[in-house]
Design a protein around this motif. Structure first.
Motif, mmCIF file in Angstrom:
data_model
loop_
_atom_site.group_PDB
_atom_site.id
_atom_site.type_symbol
_atom_site.label_atom_id
_atom_site.label_comp_id
_atom_site.label_asym_id
_atom_site.label_seq_id
_atom_site.Cartn_x
_atom_site.Cartn_y
_atom_site.Cartn_z
ATOM 1 N N ILE A 1 32.818 1.109 29.852
ATOM 2 C CA ILE A 1 32.773 0.318 28.619
ATOM 3 C C ILE A 1 31.338 -0.102 28.331
ATOM 4 C CG2 ILE A 1 33.593 -1.769 27.483
ATOM 5 C CD1 ILE A 1 36.076 -1.626 29.274
ATOM 6 N N VAL A 2 30.630 -0.541 29.378
ATOM 7 C CA VAL A 2 29.230 -0.941 29.228
ATOM 8 C C VAL A 2 28.401 0.235 28.730
ATOM 9 C CG1 VAL A 2 27.178 -1.785 30.445
ATOM 10 C CG2 VAL A 2 29.441 -2.687 31.032
ATOM 11 N N ALA A 3 28.573 1.387 29.379
ATOM 12 C CA ALA A 3 27.808 2.576 28.992
ATOM 13 C C ALA A 3 28.109 2.964 27.546
ATOM 14 C CB ALA A 3 28.131 3.729 29.933
ATOM 15 N N ARG B 1 26.195 3.561 22.244
ATOM 16 C CA ARG B 1 26.564 3.551 20.828
ATOM 17 C C ARG B 1 25.541 2.805 19.974
ATOM 18 N NH1 ARG B 1 30.924 4.557 17.700
ATOM 19 N NH2 ARG B 1 31.263 3.270 15.843
ATOM 20 N N PHE B 2 25.080 1.662 20.459
ATOM 21 C CA PHE B 2 24.173 0.840 19.663
ATOM 22 C C PHE B 2 22.693 1.151 19.915
ATOM 23 C CE2 PHE B 2 28.064 -1.811 19.916
ATOM 24 C CZ PHE B 2 28.332 -1.884 18.556
ATOM 25 N N GLY B 3 22.414 1.948 20.954
ATOM 26 C CA GLY B 3 21.032 2.314 21.224
ATOM 27 C C GLY B 3 20.582 3.489 20.380
ATOM 28 N N THR B 4 19.288 3.635 20.242
ATOM 29 C CA THR B 4 18.719 4.769 19.517
ATOM 30 C C THR B 4 17.616 5.395 20.358
ATOM 31 O OG1 THR B 4 17.132 3.314 18.370
ATOM 32 C CG2 THR B 4 19.218 3.796 17.248
ATOM 33 N N GLY B 5 17.535 6.729 20.292
ATOM 34 C CA GLY B 5 16.518 7.422 21.077
ATOM 35 C C GLY B 5 16.645 7.074 22.545
ATOM 36 N N PHE B 6 15.509 6.677 23.137
ATOM 37 C CA PHE B 6 15.524 6.229 24.531
ATOM 38 C C PHE B 6 15.041 4.781 24.603
ATOM 39 C CE2 PHE B 6 15.155 10.888 25.174
ATOM 40 C CZ PHE B 6 16.285 11.059 25.960
ATOM 41 N N ASN B 7 15.517 3.935 23.677
ATOM 42 C CA ASN B 7 15.108 2.533 23.699
ATOM 43 C C ASN B 7 15.771 1.792 24.849
ATOM 44 O OD1 ASN B 7 17.726 2.144 22.858
ATOM 45 N ND2 ASN B 7 17.204 1.193 20.903
ATOM 46 N N ILE C 1 19.549 0.876 29.516
ATOM 47 C CA ILE C 1 20.594 0.104 30.197
ATOM 48 C C ILE C 1 21.844 0.957 30.369
ATOM 49 C CG2 ILE C 1 22.181 -1.849 29.972
ATOM 50 C CD1 ILE C 1 19.916 -3.405 28.648
ATOM 51 N N ALA C 2 22.187 1.720 29.330
ATOM 52 C CA ALA C 2 23.363 2.584 29.397
ATOM 53 C C ALA C 2 23.225 3.613 30.515
ATOM 54 C CB ALA C 2 23.568 3.285 28.055
ATOM 55 N N VAL C 3 22.064 4.252 30.574
ATOM 56 C CA VAL C 3 21.833 5.255 31.627
ATOM 57 C C VAL C 3 21.829 4.592 32.999
ATOM 58 C CG1 VAL C 3 20.192 6.929 32.557
ATOM 59 C CG2 VAL C 3 20.566 6.799 30.088
ATOM 60 N N GLY C 4 21.213 3.403 33.092
ATOM 61 C CA GLY C 4 21.200 2.673 34.357
ATOM 62 C C GLY C 4 22.614 2.350 34.824
ATOM 63 N N ILE D 1 24.168 5.357 36.394
ATOM 64 C CA ILE D 1 23.660 5.594 37.752
ATOM 65 C C ILE D 1 24.454 4.762 38.750
ATOM 66 C CG2 ILE D 1 21.689 5.293 39.300
ATOM 67 C CD1 ILE D 1 19.865 5.891 36.911
ATOM 68 N N ILE D 2 24.625 3.465 38.434
ATOM 69 C CA ILE D 2 25.428 2.584 39.294
ATOM 70 C C ILE D 2 26.857 3.100 39.369
ATOM 71 C CG2 ILE D 2 26.325 0.244 39.575
ATOM 72 C CD1 ILE D 2 23.798 -0.742 38.113
ATOM 73 N N GLN D 3 27.366 3.563 38.251
ATOM 74 C CA GLN D 3 28.726 4.089 38.186
ATOM 75 C C GLN D 3 28.905 5.268 39.144
ATOM 76 O OE1 GLN D 3 29.773 6.034 34.463
ATOM 77 N NE2 GLN D 3 31.689 4.873 34.395
ATOM 78 N N TRP D 4 27.920 6.167 39.172
ATOM 79 C CA TRP D 4 28.024 7.332 40.047
ATOM 80 C C TRP D 4 28.026 6.924 41.523
ATOM 81 C CZ3 TRP D 4 29.906 11.793 40.525
ATOM 82 C CH2 TRP D 4 29.453 12.694 41.493
ATOM 83 N N ILE D 5 27.173 5.978 41.879
ATOM 84 C CA ILE D 5 27.140 5.485 43.259
ATOM 85 C C ILE D 5 28.506 4.931 43.647
ATOM 86 C CG2 ILE D 5 26.126 3.764 44.810
ATOM 87 C CD1 ILE D 5 23.533 4.026 43.151
ATOM 88 N N LEU D 6 29.120 4.181 42.748
ATOM 89 C CA LEU D 6 30.437 3.595 43.014
ATOM 90 C C LEU D 6 31.519 4.662 43.116
ATOM 91 C CD1 LEU D 6 30.218 0.535 40.594
ATOM 92 C CD2 LEU D 6 30.268 0.443 43.099
#
Length: 207
Positions: free
Chosen positions: A160-162, A167-173, A178-181, A184-189
């Motif tokens: 949901i966070v991702a 959705r609200f981010g643009t480019g790599f802002n 935060i979404a990509v981060g 990463i945490i999601q994959w570790i879990l």
């Protein structure tokens, strides 16, 4: 940290890119461009199927390792994963201007800087497999249906966070970062969820 933990941590690290890139395909296809030598894609174009396929393969490594059963399959999967990645890094290092780039963070690393660590960890993988084959009767086994629910639930919640930040981010802002981060945490879990049951549960689940 024992050799098993070292090898599995390296496996998590080397598989993270494929998970985060898969999530970008789903949530933010317009910034999901990727390429691995002659293979590439953007969104659901090109060889997009390769990334989720590699994700499934990586999850299988942790799942088979966590169950402790049919150890030969786990060993073969682990060898395939690290031999392919190490071979790709060695091949890439022989090509001019070949590098690993992470667009989200603006980081680029030349393949030649990665050769030594990949070879070292590949060697550690071979040593681990050799050791396990000598002590195979001492490896704990668990039920095929046993997974660690807590990290899996948190990983699902992070979807949901991702989704929202992508959705609200643009480019790599910073929103996309935060979404990509979070992925990463999601994959570790996820790797923890499908890995071995928690140590505190071993006495109950050991068969």
């Amino acid at each position: 940290m024992n050799l098993r933990a070292i090898v599995l941590t390296w496996t998590v690290l080397t598989s993270t890119f494929f998970w985060t890139s898969t999530m970008r395909i789903i949530y933010k296809p317009e910034i999901s461009s990727w390429s691995i030598f002659s293979l590439s894609g953007k969104g659901f174009e090109g060889e997009f199927w390769l990334l989720p396929l590699l994700v499934i393969f990586a999850i299988s490594i942790f799942y088979f390792e966590g169950r402790g059963r049919i150890r030969q399959v786990y060993h073969v999967f682990l060898l395939i994963w690290h031999s392919l990645l190490t071979g790709a890094i060695i091949y890439g290092s022989t090509q001019s201007d070949t590098e690993v780039s992470f667009g989200t963070w603006g980081i680029s690393v030349g393949f030649r800087w990665l050769v030594i660590p990949f070879i070292l960890f590949f060697g550690a993988t071979i040593v681990l497999i050799y050791q396990e084959r000598k002590i195979k009767n001492e490896i704990p086994t668990f039920s095929w249906t046993k997974i660690n629910l807590q990290p899996l639930i948190i990983a699902l919640a992070l979807s949901i966070v991702a989704f929202l930040f992508f959705r609200f981010g643009t480019g790599f802002n910073w929103l996309v970062k935060i979404a990509v981060g979070s992925t990463i945490i999601q994959w570790i879990l996820i790797t923890e969820a499908f890995g071995r049951p928690y140590e505190r549960k071993i006495k109950k689940d050991l068969t």
